[in-house]
Scaffold this active site. Structure first.
Site, PDB file in Angstrom:
ATOM      1  N   CYS A 110      12.915   5.116 -41.857  1.00 18.18           N
ATOM      2  CA  CYS A 110      12.560   6.036 -40.772  1.00 18.18           C
ATOM      3  C   CYS A 110      11.761   5.313 -39.692  1.00 18.18           C
ATOM      4  O   CYS A 110      10.715   4.730 -39.983  1.00 18.18           O
ATOM      5  CB  CYS A 110      11.766   7.210 -41.317  1.00 18.18           C
ATOM      6  SG  CYS A 110      11.392   8.452 -40.051  1.00 18.18           S
ATOM      7  N   GLY A 121      25.287   1.503 -39.750  1.00 17.31           N
ATOM      8  CA  GLY A 121      25.049   1.249 -38.332  1.00 17.31           C
ATOM      9  C   GLY A 121      26.331   1.092 -37.552  1.00 17.31           C
ATOM     10  O   GLY A 121      27.145   0.203 -37.825  1.00 17.31           O
TER      11      GLY A 121
END
Length: 384
Positions: free
Chosen positions: A111, A214
């Site tokens: 995060c 990603g």
């Protein structure tokens, strides 16, 4: 260019065999039971819960206890935990195991949200490698036969990379797999993910699966990532926003003969949107709340399609399923628009200096006792 289907390479995470090597990334406010069920209807994979704060679970917060529930159709069941205190995280894991609430547990160290990293949590925490190792070791022990995995970022910044050390530490601690979002915390969701880092991690961590995350916006991206990096599976986040059928395309791209064949015409998208709204109403057990939740998905579902602003605006105000039906019924059909409907979706933003506690980068060690300052990181945020 569409790549030829790749041979199916099942993903083995501890005792779990995932027939298609694809994982749904936890996303706050998105990957609830309704969305997970919808994605699963299109293709096989491992579908992870929203990020769950370990302290809230230990304290049996009512909202948290609802979020860790799974529909009877969900198997395997997967929960992602977040925290900074080894004792609290291990206790949360113990509760999940004792109450038979999951078949897989993931720990989040990715995060990048400032109010988390400035307290030493999220993507900032692996910098303190001793604390990171203790958290994983104790969580693995508490998990017992339930496989426990780790998701992380490359590091805090290009000058403070942690992924290789953390990957090896997680492997040594008994983690069943590691996943890398190939950006630093400072990059947030901007630019392009550095897939070469996933390849580096795969070379460094050799006894457990390495997953890449990603910039997987299409099935071709997933096939290409695995070919370029040698990773054992892919983690899909923003690429499936408004496109739950991406998991069918992914299954097909990995050679699954049972994959749902998708022709994403406007009519197909309308049906998917309606199904999502219906599942949200069931999840919340409240038609008004479920319909309010579907509103945030409107722009993602209809990206690139010939749907006027008036229709989009009306869908963003619905409060009943009948309203959804009436608005969608006024829309005709249209073929898949191609490029306008593809590519990046969801948040991106720009690189930013990562907020950190004072003196955080001075040393890679921290006292075993987690301070009150760090406990402030245990708030609900998206997973990284």
């Amino acid at each position: 260019m569409t790549l030829a289907p790749a041979p199916v390479r099942p993903l083995q995470i501890g005792p779990l065999r995932i027939d298609v090597p694809v994982v749904l990334a936890p996303m706050a406010g998105i990957t609830n039971t309704a969305f997970r069920r919808l994605c699963r209807e299109y293709g096989a994979g491992l579908y992870v819960s929203e990020m769950i704060t370990s302290r809230a679970l230990v304290e049996r917060n009512a909202i948290t206890m609802r979020l860790i529930q799974h529909h009877e159709s969900e198997t395997p069941r997967s929960i992602q935990l977040y925290g900074v205190d080894p004792g609290t995280i291990s206790e949360a894991v113990r509760i999940i195991v004792a109450e038979d609430r999951a078949d897989h547990i993931d720990l989040n160290f990715g995060c990048p949200v400032p109010k988390v990293t400035r307290k030493g949590g999220g993507a900032a925490l692996p910098w303190k490698i001793g604390l990171f190792s203790e958290i994983v070791e104790r969580a693995v022990k508490a998990a017992g036969d339930i496989p426990l995995t780790v998701k992380m970022r490359k590091g805090i910044s290009k000058d403070h990379l942690t992924f290789l050390d953390a990957g090896r530490a997680a492997e040594d601690a008994g983690a069943a797999a590691v996943a890398l979002h190939a950006r630093t915390a400072g990059e947030y969701y901007s630019g392009h993910a550095d897939w070469s880092a996933i390849g580096e991690l795969k070379q460094a961590v050799t006894s457990i699966p390495v997953l890449g995350n990603g910039d997987i916006w299409s099935a071709d991206d997933a096939v290409r990532m695995m070919a370029e990096t040698g990773c054992d599976g892919v983690v899909v986040g923003r690429g499936c926003l408004g496109r739950p059928w991406l998991f069918g395309e992914l299954a097909g791209a990995f050679g699954d003969e049972n994959a749902v064949q998708v022709d994403a015409t406007l009519g197909f998208v309308k049906d998917a949107f309606r199904r999502h709204a219906e599942l949200l109403v069931e999840f919340f057990e409240d038609e008004d709340r479920g319909c309010k939740d579907i509103r945030k998905h409107v722009a993602w579902y209809f990206k690139g399609y010939p749907v006027g602003g008036d229709i989009r605006s009306a869908l963003a105000r619905v409060s009943t399923l009948q309203e959804v039906d009436d608005i969608l019924g006024a829309l005709g059909d249209a073929p898949y628009p191609g490029a306008p409907a593809e590519g990046q979706r969801g948040r991106a933003g720009t690189p930013k200096r990562t907020a950190l506690p004072d003196g955080w980068l001075d040393s890679r060690e921290v006292a075993a006792e987690v301070t009150d300052m760090m406990r402030g990181a245990e708030v609900e945020n998206s997973g990284g």
